[in-house]
Design an enzyme around this catalytic site. Structure first.
Site, PDB file in Angstrom:
ATOM      1  N   THR A   1       3.586  -2.061  -2.248  1.00  0.00           N
ATOM      2  CA  THR A   1       2.178  -1.898  -2.458  1.00  0.00           C
ATOM      3  C   THR A   1       2.657  -0.869  -4.058  1.00  0.00           C
ATOM      4  OG1 THR A   1       2.032  -1.062  -0.174  1.00  0.00           O
ATOM      5  CG2 THR A   1       0.050   0.123  -1.929  1.00  0.00           C
TER       6      THR A   1
ATOM      7  N   ASP B   1      -0.168  -3.345  -6.166  1.00  0.00           N
ATOM      8  CA  ASP B   1      -0.197  -3.982  -4.728  1.00  0.00           C
ATOM      9  C   ASP B   1       0.460  -5.529  -5.014  1.00  0.00           C
ATOM     10  OD1 ASP B   1      -1.539  -4.119  -2.095  1.00  0.00           O
ATOM     11  OD2 ASP B   1      -2.007  -5.800  -2.884  1.00  0.00           O
TER      12      ASP B   1
ATOM     13  N   GLU C   1       3.547   0.191  -8.277  1.00  0.00           N
ATOM     14  CA  GLU C   1       3.576  -0.720  -8.914  1.00  0.00           C
ATOM     15  C   GLU C   1       3.005  -2.015  -9.229  1.00  0.00           C
ATOM     16  OE1 GLU C   1       5.145   0.236 -11.841  1.00  0.00           O
ATOM     17  OE2 GLU C   1       6.157   2.099 -10.806  1.00  0.00           O
TER      18      GLU C   1
ATOM     19  N   ARG D   1      18.411 -17.014  10.766  1.00  0.00           N
ATOM     20  CA  ARG D   1      17.704 -16.040  10.576  1.00  0.00           C
ATOM     21  C   ARG D   1      18.159 -15.222   9.738  1.00  0.00           C
ATOM     22  NH1 ARG D   1      17.921 -13.783  16.173  1.00  0.00           N
ATOM     23  NH2 ARG D   1      16.964 -11.997  16.457  1.00  0.00           N
TER      24      ARG D   1
ATOM     25  N   GLY E   1       4.444  11.641  -6.422  1.00  0.00           N
ATOM     26  CA  GLY E   1       5.719  11.773  -6.552  1.00  0.00           C
ATOM     27  C   GLY E   1       6.467  12.774  -6.976  1.00  0.00           C
TER      28      GLY E   1
ATOM     29  N   GLY F   1      19.117  -5.274  19.657  1.00  0.00           N
ATOM     30  CA  GLY F   1      18.827  -3.702  20.618  1.00  0.00           C
ATOM     31  C   GLY F   1      19.636  -2.543  19.956  1.00  0.00           C
TER      32      GLY F   1
ATOM     33  N   TYR G   1       3.600  11.773 -12.867  1.00  0.00           N
ATOM     34  CA  TYR G   1       2.715  11.098 -12.733  1.00  0.00           C
ATOM     35  C   TYR G   1       2.117  11.307 -11.961  1.00  0.00           C
ATOM     36  CZ  TYR G   1       1.068   6.874 -15.304  1.00  0.00           C
ATOM     37  OH  TYR G   1       0.181   6.189 -16.129  1.00  0.00           O
TER      38      TYR G   1
END
Ligand code: FAD
Ligand code: FAD
Lengths: 680, 680
Positions: free
Chosen positions: B440, B444, B442, B331, B174, B419, B132
């Protein structure tokens, strides 16, 4: 592309060269140019294949570059600065990386004169190549938990270095994977069954002639990584390897070979000093690391055009440069401000460090003349150590903050470039990936915040007890106590010094809060880690805001730069400070450093600053003076030829385009290339 | 390692299998297992070299995998779900990726029955392979700015497809780089000198037999990328390529070949629907994308031990699992909560989408029976479109938010591993790099927020005018208006529904603020972009909080899960909501959705929730049911054999360890390997 960047440069009255000289000195800029010429003339340093090569090819090429750099260093009699400058321009870690840094430094600082002769001189001549092997598969941050042992054997005056478990394998050791002949191995010193903690030992690991691993040494490369793939990080397992007494680096602690008596570290604060310097250097570099991404993204966003402005008249032709969209400005320009902020902060740190070193060695010399035989004890270091402790804590806070800002900022820059940011040719992605370990090494950024908090708590206790040393930290804590009940009332929008003071206030507030939790409420250390991390970040932000402001207010600055440029730098300072304030809004109003209304106004003021700085953006990144060769980026080209460069690299340099495939699922043929055919 | 994970699993009473069935259905889990067996049995799908291979080798191997997957699909008569499941387990994009998605979808949805016969059937049988091709070197987000032209030539009833400039080169496409034989090319349709905007054309690009580019077609691969390197994103320049009339996809708009008359799109809202579905799918996936990182990091942090607890008695032996440190919990665990939040949100979106599609096709059928000849006009779509418009805006907001959370969360997970997170064997880095384009493509993520804001402003105007459609957005806007003057007074800590309402309140507040700026103060669109982005984020967060809460309150949930598990899910809901509230604190108190005091308490409550959820962390990630083969991670192994696996991969699988180098700078020898020697 070219036209747009020309227009950008025409729009601003900033003299990028003059600003560059102010930032880096004329000498440094000239040195850069001189060395750049040498490197670009030599095909070994060709960069055109970097983005295409797989790991093995890259590390092979990088070894070639490392060798040639060393040859040039000898040939041109380069100073350390010149050598480092060449490495910066090359912008890739090479397999010599840990040899010429940690290996040499450790031998120099921790070796005796005898050991210098034995190891350091050879290492300086690259007759032996070394690395610094501390981290193990099972232990990184907790150095005291290392499992490798060094057992003193009084009978034949040797140490037996041994890796008892799989997890005691040394791991991540730069320059060890394929090149090192020697390693400084950190191992638990054991004498007569007693453990004295980790100490450094020089251990030969590969044959000096065949370069094959020595007997009982299992050594190799740890494999592919997210980035940093031009470096051979390695692993090392030692099976009862015997080394002579002289191989324990003995400047600070030693075993008497006759009596087996252990003598203690004489001067730990010197090592402290080196750590502080390494971190200050990371802070300084974080500015230029981020500046690479900001340079690339700013130039590209000035060249990239997309959409008409929503409110534009239909008649108005042409698309808008994406740098004109406030959403793009909001992502990039605060980072542009951050590059300068971190640069000035790092410069200030290094200056303070050097002054402090001078003071300390002066006091050492003074005491030496009195009693030259005596080892310097900690008590002699007092004139410097209070400052050094403050400097050390600050360097921890700033290392964590600066490297996080740089790493995360690079990714923001990459995304700001839209789809093209994802191409390797953007030059941001690989650089980001290579930089990332900086948030983990030299103290994991989260771990460091505990050290900062510990220091701030100690300072607060000293202030409350009326026994505080005189430094900036105690100054802001005292200032807070004095005004605590009156309240703050900083004019953060009207006065730059008030803005700095508001950041200081927040640090002091959070410090006393944390102290209350810890000392009065007796909360556990573990339950306070998140508070400590916030506190350390606040401290770092204060230091950056203060350093930026100090740097601009210096008479030297006012003399070296024209007023227009200084005005813009002040705007960048305000943008950095107000943007940060807005991001951390809740802490500012909870500490009553600002009102809610001020935060709303700070948002507005930031948006206004974006507009004011916008026209100067390209010139400001120009001042960072990165040669195109260093950036190696299609998007960041200083001449704006973005699309031509992308197209050239994709179509002409891309070996995949020499392949023809069979695309159909039922055919076993995959690639046809150079006459060969590969099959499923 | 193994022992620790066993203990973790013993500590929690959550039945991970039962939770997994609730999340994915039993059928889906069984399907996964069945297909996993097939894949792992076939050497083509061997993953052991993935982390070591360079680009060319990887894409070659990936083409082989693509072919074999297609063969299996035919052989086992796989459903689309089964085929997608195999791709998920493989976890790499293959060169067929855009063929079986965008190429087939576009032919199917935009082609006429005649075109289905001509192109779609062949494409479904892989007799032609396609892509596409919309984006160009110079234009991505702004589709109307595309430069490729398609000029109608009435004389011979053909279109001339042409790329007039370098920047009109198709880029990023793609499956085009090496495999496509055909491309759907979006080009500006020009008829008799008049431009009708971008339309889709089927253009053959490579010879069906030799696979060489056709005459006047310049096609190739765009080169290496930050990730996604198993996909051949390509470029395409067309030099006046002629294609027949039938190659313009004509379901929605067409040129009459006899009269050259252009007929307009009949039903744009159907396309709208597809876009919405694609984005809803990204939201659903974002949960599982993030869950991979969270699974790996949580397991590793339960196995990793470092330091004794600071307040531990000296007698207390052994180091602490790093998952016990609150800084690590802070976190990771909110991200764990986020995985469930996004999963339920995506599921809800897809359900709403499907219901809406049903309703729309029902109303179409009804109208058809009345007048079967007439094309469905937009007026018939009304029963669905109001909802669809709301759904579409929500999908934009959630695509932007979900993919950003997933991408950034993965990096947090990687860093949490210290690490070892940097090793490719962690399995997070490459997956993160492959996922990144989702922020980014479909739409941004920053661009999408403008669409969301536009919709919310429109809704607010309709509410004020009393003409609002009935949907959730208008409901929350009205609720805000009704209570605006009384104030909010939500009990965010005591009541879950109040917590959801506080998020709704903030959205409504920000919407009316933005409306005031735009309509009353007449501020420019550009100056409001940052506000719009904030508004869109707030809207997305509200939707996620609401969807999470709705999913838990459903009777089906209460029936399928034991009470203990539901209790933990509610805790995860609260953690997600309160953590988000704390992150966005300033907007919550500025909108008066909460008081400052409540925000302080929310922080405390979050810390408490971390403690409560901590014992269940490993079981909760187990419920995500990733097979080890899919994760391909040393750190995330379900049996906890982290170090053994790291060591094995580094020492045995690593080809670099077959190399011997000459390490000395004056020797020209670089690598010695397999008898060959390379030189500087
Ligand atoms: C590319 C690279 C190059 C390197 N080069 C070298 C080298 O040349 N020589 C060398 O010796 N080493 C080297 N290292 C190792 C590096 O110094 C360590 O990775 C680093 O010190 C972090 O230690 P760790 O990996 O053991 O993390 P860990 O300490 O295991 O940390 C894991 C996680 O737990 C958290 N954590 C741990 N303890 C606590 C605590 N007490 N409280 C709260 N949270 C905690 C951390 O924040 C982290 O999120 C290198 C590493 C990398 C990635
Ligand atoms: C790996 C990958 C695969 C892809 N595959 C395909 C494919 O198969 N087929 C295809 O056709 N395309 C494909 N694309 C292209 C993709 O769809 C585009 O990259 C995407 O649409 C973004 O467009 P852009 O790159 O032109 O960004 P731009 O629009 O140029 O954006 C650049 C920057 O400007 C900002 N910006 C732009 N306009 C505005 C505005 N009006 N207001 C505020 N900010 C603005 C953006 O936020 C961004 O930061 C692919 C891309 C990638 C990276």
């Amino acid at each position: 592309g070219s036209e747009l960047l020309k227009q950008e440069r025409a729009k601003s009255n900033i003299d990028a060269n003059q600003l560059a000289q102010f930032l880096f000195t004329k000498e440094a800029l000239e040195r850069n140019e001189r060395i750049l010429k040498l490197l670009t003339a030599d095909p070994v340093f060709d960069k055109s294949h970097n983005y295409f090569q797989g790991r093995e090819a890259r590390i092979e090429a990088s070894l070639a570059k490392a060798k040639r750099l060393r040859q040039l260093q000898v040939q041109h009699n380069w100073t350390q600065d010149e050598f480092m400058c060449a490495n910066e321009l090359l912008s890739e870690a090479t397999p010599y990386g840990l040899h010429y840094s940690m290996f040499l430094v450790t031998l120099r600082e921790q070796g005796t004169p005898e050991q210098h002769k034995l190891f350091l001189e050879k290492a300086e001549n690259y007759e032996i190549i070394g690395c610094y092997a501390q981290t193990e598969l099972g232990h990184g941050s907790n150095v005291r938990g290392l499992e490798t042992t060094a057992t003193w054997n009084a009978a034949d005056k040797t140490f037996i270095i041994h890796s008892p478990h799989l997890t005691s394998s040394k791991w991540w050791i730069g320059s060890l994977g394929i090149v090192a002949t020697h390693a400084v191995v950190m191992a638990q010193l054991s004498v007569n069954g007693k453990n004295y903690g980790p100490h450094p030992f020089v251990v030969p690991v590969r044959d000096m002639i065949t370069h094959e691993p020595l007997p009982n040494v299992h050594v190799g490369d740890v494999g592919p990584k997210f980035g940093f793939n031009t470096m051979d990080n390695g692993y090392l397992l030692l099976n009862k390897v015997k080394i002579p007494h002289v191989n324990m680096l003995a400047r600070f602690s030693r075993i008497d070979p006759e009596t087996s008596k252990y003598t203690r570290p004489a001067n730990p604060s010197l090592i402290y000093g080196t750590l502080t310097f390494v971190r200050a250097d990371i802070v300084l570099k974080s500015g230029s690391v981020l500046a690479r991404g900001v340079t690339i993204a700013t130039r590209y966003c000035a060249v990239r055009r997309q959409f008409q402005d929503q409110d534009a008249e239909a008649s108005q032709a042409g698309e808008n440069q994406v740098l004109n969209y406030t959403m793009v400005q909001y992502r990039l320009l605060p980072l542009l401000a951050t590059t300068f902020a971190l640069h000035f902060t790092g410069r200030g740190m290094i200056r303070m460090y050097q002054e402090n070193q001078k003071r300390m060695s002066a006091s050492r010399d003074a005491s030496k003349s009195e009693d030259t035989k005596r080892h310097p004890g900690p008590e002699e270091l007092n004139p410097g150590t209070d400052l050094l402790a403050d400097l050390h804590a600050t360097s921890c806070a700033l290392k964590a903050y600066g490297s996080t800002m740089a790493a995360e900022g690079l990714e923001v820059c990459r995304r700001a470039c839209g789809g093209h940011g994802y191409s390797s040719f953007s030059g941001i992605g690989s650089y980001y990936a290579d930089y990332l370990p900086t948030v983990t090494w030299e103290g994991d950024n989260y771990m460091l915040t505990q050290q900062v908090a510990r220091y701030l708590l100690k300072s607060a206790r000293a202030v409350l007890a009326g026994k505080a040393a005189a430094n900036d930290t105690t100054r802001i804590l005292k200032a807070f106590l004095a005004r605590q009940d009156m309240g703050a009332a900083f004019d953060v929008l009207g006065s730059d010094t008030d803005l700095v003071d508001a950041f200081a206030w927040r640090v002091a507030f959070l410090t006393f809060e944390a102290l209350r939790h810890r000392d009065e409420e007796k909360q556990s250390w573990n339950s306070l880690l998140v508070d400590f991390w916030r506190l350390s970040t606040a401290h770092a932000q204060y230091m950056v805001v203060k350093s930026f402001h100090d740097a601009l207010s210096e008479p030297a600055t006012q003399e070296s730069l024209p007023q227009d440029t200084i005005t813009i730098l002040y705007q960048l300072f305000r943008l950095f400070a107000l943007h940060t304030l807005e991001q951390e809004a809740s802490e500012f109003f909870m500490s009553a450093a600002t009102t809610v209304r001020q935060i709303q106004l700070a948002r507005k003021a930031s948006m206004k600053l974006l507009e004011e700085i916008r026209p100067h953006a390209v010139r400001l990144v120009d001042a960072w003076s990165f040669p195109d060769w260093q950036l190696d980026s299609s998007l960041g080209r200083s001449d704006g030829k973005v699309y031509e460069d992308m197209f050239h690299r994709a179509s002409s340099l891309n070996a995949l385009n020499k392949v023809i495939v069979d695309p159909y699922p039922n055919s076993r043929v995959l690639f046809k290339k150079d006459g060969r055919t590969s099959k499923l």
